[in-house]
Design a protein around this motif. Sequence first.
Motif, PDB file in Angstrom:
ATOM      1  N   ASP A  41       3.194  -7.486   6.627  1.00  0.00           N
ATOM      2  CA  ASP A  41       1.860  -6.890   6.680  1.00  0.00           C
ATOM      3  C   ASP A  41       1.097  -7.348   5.440  1.00  0.00           C
ATOM      4  O   ASP A  41       1.417  -6.951   4.318  1.00  0.00           O
ATOM      5  N   SER A  95     -10.471  -5.728   7.937  1.00  0.00           N
ATOM      6  CA  SER A  95     -10.896  -4.405   7.435  1.00  0.00           C
ATOM      7  C   SER A  95     -11.023  -4.342   5.923  1.00  0.00           C
ATOM      8  O   SER A  95     -11.786  -3.527   5.408  1.00  0.00           O
ATOM      9  N   ASN A 147       0.871  -1.177   0.000  1.00  0.00           N
ATOM     10  CA  ASN A 147       0.000   0.000   0.000  1.00  0.00           C
ATOM     11  C   ASN A 147       0.910   1.230   0.000  1.00  0.00           C
ATOM     12  O   ASN A 147       1.727   1.359   0.908  1.00  0.00           O
ATOM     13  N   THR A 193      -6.018  -8.676   8.481  1.00  0.00           N
ATOM     14  CA  THR A 193      -7.102  -7.833   8.999  1.00  0.00           C
ATOM     15  C   THR A 193      -8.449  -8.221   8.403  1.00  0.00           C
ATOM     16  O   THR A 193      -8.514  -8.789   7.308  1.00  0.00           O
TER      17      THR A 193
HETATM   18  C1  PLP Z   1      -5.536  -0.905   6.036  1.00  0.00           C
HETATM   19  C2  PLP Z   1      -4.171  -1.401   6.364  1.00  0.00           C
HETATM   20  C3  PLP Z   1      -3.873  -2.051   7.570  1.00  0.00           C
HETATM   21  C4  PLP Z   1      -4.770  -2.279   8.694  1.00  0.00           C
HETATM   22  O1  PLP Z   1      -5.852  -1.826   8.956  1.00  0.00           O
HETATM   23  P1  PLP Z   1      -6.702  -2.128  10.259  1.00  0.00           P
HETATM   24  O2  PLP Z   1      -7.979  -1.528   9.882  1.00  0.00           O
HETATM   25  O3  PLP Z   1      -5.978  -1.472  11.389  1.00  0.00           O
HETATM   26  O4  PLP Z   1      -6.735  -3.614  10.430  1.00  0.00           O
HETATM   27  C5  PLP Z   1      -2.622  -2.548   7.769  1.00  0.00           C
HETATM   28  N1  PLP Z   1      -1.685  -2.423   6.853  1.00  0.00           N
HETATM   29  C6  PLP Z   1      -1.907  -1.819   5.700  1.00  0.00           C
HETATM   30  C7  PLP Z   1      -0.806  -1.748   4.707  1.00  0.00           C
HETATM   31  C8  PLP Z   1      -3.147  -1.271   5.416  1.00  0.00           C
HETATM   32  O5  PLP Z   1      -3.336  -0.627   4.271  1.00  0.00           O
END
Ligand code: PLP
Length: 356
Positions: A190, A222, A163, A220
């Motif tokens: 990650d 999310s 990301n 995650t």
């Molecule tokens: C969105 C994201 C996370 C984590 O998000 P949480 O909502 O805290 O679980 C972790 N790493 C990356 C690279 C992300 O883009």
Amino acid sequence: MGPDAARPRLRAGVDRLFVYPSATRAPAPGIHRVSLNELALPPLPVVLDAIAAAARDAHRYPDTYGARVAEAVAGRLGRAVDDVVVGPGSNALLLRLLTAACGPGDEVVFPWRSFEAYPVNVEVTGATPVPVPLTADHRHDLAAMAAAVTPRTRALLLCSPNNPTGPALRTAEVEDLLGALPDDLLVVLDEAYREFSIEPETVDGVELGRRYPHVVSLRTFSKAHGLAGLRIGYGVGTPEVVRAVRAVGVPFAVPEVAQAAALASLAAEGELAERVAGVAAERDRVAAALRQAGWPVPESQSNFLWLPLGARARDFGNACAEAGVLVRVFDGDGVRVTVGEPAAMDLVLSVAAAFA
Ligand SMILES: *Cc1c(COP(=O)(O)O)cnc(C)c1O
């Protein structure tokens, strides 16, 4: 000095830490928000039912450490339940891991540009961020990352898929990297976007952790599971790491509604896989259209695309906003577009076609 002049003395440097702007309220009707890597679809009906049922117990404290979620995750991954730590999102788990591993005087190596939270989290622990620039094709420069490791390095972070640029790491290249690192260095993989990758060589942090116990995978609910609003994620490592992460965090941190939603979402794997495949297909459609129009969009194995616009990033972001679609601008660097509804993607494509 009167009491109105009194103020608490805080830790040195805390006043210089970054604070996220609170600008993430729902966009106005008719405006598409593709700036936060959210899933465009609401939770599955079975997940909503589980949330509603769990809400009836809201007067009770939740399970201390999300034991049922840890069991379900461990079962699916073929790991022991003691290898899994559940927390309020994987970003919070990363902060806890770093808190357990480092402090002032230590260094943390990570790719850059990558997840904005990395330097922020490192600075919260008091350690020194060591960002290592990506290669020209927007991938981790693993050789440079290995070279950046010193006796002070206490953690090395990897983001796959990365990301905001999109490429995923391959198993072989990560194994080569591990071969060049001390085996007592905490390596965090990650994998927030792992589910969106269709590249078979994509590294699997949980698999790798079986052979390299100093590797911790963070995942995650999310992103692919579409539960960003409920704050739940997990880490997979050794029981020692799991214990340390719990010790530096707080108990009862994940609400029962989030735990119930995660369990229901894990049980709905089939439907979820269809959604994820839909996102990946839309991603590839939009990427192909942009490349066709001459845009140098890097390979993406995630739910977003990176437009390396450099100095023109802000102008492009403004043009998108005028067209009714909010994208994420990294000033002077590029724009990240989350794969959302086709209507939002078509707006981005029309802005891109008109942008000179
Ligand atoms: C969105 C994201 C996370 C984590 O998000 P949480 O909502 O805290 O679980 C972790 N790493 C990356 C690279 C992300 O883009």
